[in-house]
Scaffold this motif. Structure first.
Motif, PDB file in Angstrom:
ATOM      1  N   THR A   1       0.860  -1.170   0.000  1.00 23.39           N
ATOM      2  CA  THR A   1       0.000   0.000   0.000  1.00 23.39           C
ATOM      3  C   THR A   1       0.900   1.225   0.000  1.00 23.39           C
ATOM      4  O   THR A   1       1.824   1.321   0.804  1.00 23.39           O
ATOM      5  CB  THR A   1      -0.907   0.023   1.240  1.00 23.39           C
ATOM      6  N   ASP A   2       0.659   2.139  -0.903  1.00 25.48           N
ATOM      7  CA  ASP A   2       1.477   3.343  -1.007  1.00 25.48           C
ATOM      8  C   ASP A   2       0.849   4.467  -0.190  1.00 25.48           C
ATOM      9  O   ASP A   2      -0.257   4.922  -0.503  1.00 25.48           O
ATOM     10  CB  ASP A   2       1.598   3.778  -2.467  1.00 25.48           C
ATOM     11  N   PRO A   3       1.515   4.946   0.877  1.00 25.69           N
ATOM     12  CA  PRO A   3       0.944   6.020   1.689  1.00 25.69           C
ATOM     13  C   PRO A   3       1.074   7.380   1.009  1.00 25.69           C
ATOM     14  O   PRO A   3       2.125   7.716   0.466  1.00 25.69           O
ATOM     15  CB  PRO A   3       1.780   5.960   2.973  1.00 25.69           C
ATOM     16  N   VAL A   4      -0.015   8.123   1.040  1.00 25.39           N
ATOM     17  CA  VAL A   4      -0.060   9.459   0.428  1.00 25.39           C
ATOM     18  C   VAL A   4      -0.495  10.468   1.483  1.00 25.39           C
ATOM     19  O   VAL A   4      -1.507  10.276   2.158  1.00 25.39           O
ATOM     20  CB  VAL A   4      -1.049   9.501  -0.754  1.00 25.39           C
ATOM     21  N   ALA A   5       0.273  11.534   1.630  1.00 27.83           N
ATOM     22  CA  ALA A   5      -0.130  12.634   2.507  1.00 27.83           C
ATOM     23  C   ALA A   5      -1.006  13.587   1.703  1.00 27.83           C
ATOM     24  O   ALA A   5      -0.621  14.044   0.626  1.00 27.83           O
ATOM     25  CB  ALA A   5       1.100  13.369   3.030  1.00 27.83           C
TER      26      ALA A   5
ATOM     27  N   ILE B   1       4.378   9.741   0.423  1.00 29.28           N
ATOM     28  CA  ILE B   1       5.317   9.786   1.534  1.00 29.28           C
ATOM     29  C   ILE B   1       6.567   9.011   1.130  1.00 29.28           C
ATOM     30  O   ILE B   1       6.483   7.893   0.622  1.00 29.28           O
ATOM     31  CB  ILE B   1       4.687   9.197   2.807  1.00 29.28           C
ATOM     32  N   GLU B   2       7.728   9.614   1.346  1.00 27.31           N
ATOM     33  CA  GLU B   2       8.980   9.004   0.902  1.00 27.31           C
ATOM     34  C   GLU B   2       9.606   8.164   2.010  1.00 27.31           C
ATOM     35  O   GLU B   2       9.300   8.343   3.200  1.00 27.31           O
ATOM     36  CB  GLU B   2       9.950  10.098   0.454  1.00 27.31           C
ATOM     37  N   PRO B   3      10.499   7.220   1.647  1.00 29.41           N
ATOM     38  CA  PRO B   3      11.194   6.428   2.669  1.00 29.41           C
ATOM     39  C   PRO B   3      11.945   7.327   3.648  1.00 29.41           C
ATOM     40  O   PRO B   3      12.502   8.356   3.266  1.00 29.41           O
ATOM     41  CB  PRO B   3      12.163   5.568   1.847  1.00 29.41           C
ATOM     42  N   GLY B   4      11.947   6.934   4.923  1.00 30.26           N
ATOM     43  CA  GLY B   4      12.646   7.693   5.944  1.00 30.26           C
ATOM     44  C   GLY B   4      11.964   8.982   6.330  1.00 30.26           C
ATOM     45  O   GLY B   4      12.608   9.895   6.860  1.00 30.26           O
ATOM     46  N   GLU B   5      10.647   9.070   6.101  1.00 34.47           N
ATOM     47  CA  GLU B   5       9.910  10.307   6.329  1.00 34.47           C
ATOM     48  C   GLU B   5       8.661  10.013   7.151  1.00 34.47           C
ATOM     49  O   GLU B   5       7.967   9.031   6.901  1.00 34.47           O
ATOM     50  CB  GLU B   5       9.521  10.895   4.966  1.00 34.47           C
TER      51      GLU B   5
ATOM     52  N   CYS C   1       3.939  15.897   4.873  1.00 34.64           N
ATOM     53  CA  CYS C   1       2.971  16.988   4.737  1.00 34.64           C
ATOM     54  C   CYS C   1       3.696  18.318   4.590  1.00 34.64           C
ATOM     55  O   CYS C   1       3.409  19.117   3.679  1.00 34.64           O
ATOM     56  CB  CYS C   1       2.052  17.005   5.950  1.00 34.64           C
ATOM     57  N   ALA C   2       4.664  18.582   5.480  1.00 30.43           N
ATOM     58  CA  ALA C   2       5.410  19.839   5.442  1.00 30.43           C
ATOM     59  C   ALA C   2       6.210  19.969   4.145  1.00 30.43           C
ATOM     60  O   ALA C   2       6.257  21.045   3.532  1.00 30.43           O
ATOM     61  CB  ALA C   2       6.333  19.932   6.652  1.00 30.43           C
ATOM     62  N   ARG C   3       6.849  18.879   3.713  1.00 27.44           N
ATOM     63  CA  ARG C   3       7.649  18.925   2.483  1.00 27.44           C
ATOM     64  C   ARG C   3       6.791  19.228   1.262  1.00 27.44           C
ATOM     65  O   ARG C   3       7.147  20.056   0.416  1.00 27.44           O
ATOM     66  CB  ARG C   3       8.392  17.589   2.291  1.00 27.44           C
ATOM     67  N   GLU C   4       5.652  18.537   1.157  1.00 28.29           N
ATOM     68  CA  GLU C   4       4.789  18.753  -0.002  1.00 28.29           C
ATOM     69  C   GLU C   4       4.265  20.188  -0.055  1.00 28.29           C
ATOM     70  O   GLU C   4       4.178  20.794  -1.133  1.00 28.29           O
ATOM     71  CB  GLU C   4       3.619  17.758   0.026  1.00 28.29           C
ATOM     72  N   LEU C   5       3.907  20.744   1.097  1.00 24.80           N
ATOM     73  CA  LEU C   5       3.420  22.128   1.117  1.00 24.80           C
ATOM     74  C   LEU C   5       4.497  23.095   0.645  1.00 24.80           C
ATOM     75  O   LEU C   5       4.220  24.050  -0.101  1.00 24.80           O
ATOM     76  CB  LEU C   5       2.957  22.500   2.523  1.00 24.80           C
ATOM     77  N   GLU C   6       5.724  22.840   1.074  1.00 26.10           N
ATOM     78  CA  GLU C   6       6.806  23.742   0.666  1.00 26.10           C
ATOM     79  C   GLU C   6       7.160  23.554  -0.799  1.00 26.10           C
ATOM     80  O   GLU C   6       7.377  24.530  -1.522  1.00 26.10           O
ATOM     81  CB  GLU C   6       8.035  23.507   1.538  1.00 26.10           C
TER      82      GLU C   6
END
Length: 313
Positions: free
Chosen positions: A178-182, A212-216, A222-227
């Motif tokens: 299952t691929d997690p998506v924020a 969501i990437e490995p090690g995250e 969420c914060a990375r995608e917004l930026e």
């Protein structure tokens, strides 16, 4: 048992997954031969459905058109395209994956229902049915993408009632992924930010999202995608709810994120535009009443529920 007051479309599969007996081949064979056992059919990813009729005999929605399990076994031609979904009380429920250009509803399944795209059918389907079909669709999509061993390249074989694939060459075992998506609604000073991709229908705005990437952690994603997508700095992240999304097999993890400012700009890669909406505007947006012809995703999408939850407080 409901674990949350929020149940998104495709969540709430009511079946007992009965995972401890998936590997019992004798049990699976017995249940396939049982005249009480049922099956759902998917043709090229489309489920077999039938109308739900009101008191006047008029259609008011759709539901799963169940088959006998032995009929599904005949259609499958073997265990490769069968999936043991679990138990409804004491009744075993299977799924069969049918591929090819010929519509089975005009052939061996004529008169038993019709095949419809799940995305559209789910809008008028009982939530439990949508949850069952999402499980089957996700599993069959995984099977299609994992026919070959990622360790040695040889063809894999089905096991555990369809829930595992094994490689006869190197003994590697492969399990469903299952691929997690924020997916997040950015909020600041009484407004929420929505964006749109160029490929979407004209006028549609939605919550921002990304894998969501490995090690995250979920919050870090969420914060990375917004930026990355809108140039915004997250200051706090709150979980809202989650949703299985069977295209092909994702888990949407919904959040509401406070951001430091309203100085947002689309990255022009993922998003072509972003826009802030007040709560009143957001309510009109999800109702399809926005004066500029803008609109939000339909109610079956978690993005719709994020906007609705925030706008209604």
């Amino acid at each position: 048992m409901a674990l949350s007051i929020i149940t998104n479309t495709f969540a709430g599969n009511p079946l007992n997954r009965d995972s401890e007996r998936r590997g019992d081949e004798a049990f699976i064979a017995e249940k396939l031969a049982d005249s009480e056992s049922l099956a759902v059919a998917l043709w090229n990813g489309k489920p077999l459905v039938e109308d739900i009729l009101d008191a006047d005999g008029k259609p008011k929605g759709v539901q799963i058109a169940y088959l006998r399990a032995d009929m599904a076994q005949d259609l499958a031609g073997g265990n490769e395209k069968l999936l043991y979904l679990g138990l409804w009380k004491d009744i075993a429920v299977f799924a069969v994956d049918i591929e090819g250009p010929a519509d089975p509803a005009e052939g061996p399944l004529q008169g038993l229902g019709r095949f419809e795209e799940l995305r559209g059918a789910a809008a008028t389907m009982p939530p439990a049915d949508a949850g069952i079909l999402a499980t089957a669709k996700s599993m069959f999509e995984w099977r299609r993408r994992h026919r070959w061993c990622s360790a040695c390249g040889q063809k894999t074989e089905v096991a555990d009632g369809g829930w595992k694939r094994v490689c006869p060459a190197c003994d590697a075992e492969h399990f469903p992924r299952t691929d997690p998506v924020a997916i997040m609604l950015a909020v600041h000073d009484g407004k929420c930010l929505l964006g749109r991709q160029a490929a979407w229908p004209p006028g549609m705005f939605s919550a921002l999202a990304g894998f969501i990437e490995p090690g995250e952690t979920i919050e870090e994603a969420c914060a990375r995608e917004l930026e990355e997508e809108a140039g915004l700095k997250a200051t706090a992240v709150r979980y809202h709810s989650s949703q299985p999304w069977p295209w092909p097999s994702s888990l949407m993890i919904g959040m509401i994120a406070d951001v430091a400012s309203d100085e947002a700009a689309p990255d022009q890669t993922e998003l072509e535009a972003v826009r802030w909406f007040t709560k009143e505007e957001a309510l009109r947006l999800i109702k399809g009443e926005f004066e500029e012809g803008l609109f939000a995703p339909p109610a079956l999408a978690i993005a719709h529920q994020l906007i609705k939850a925030w706008a209604e407080g």
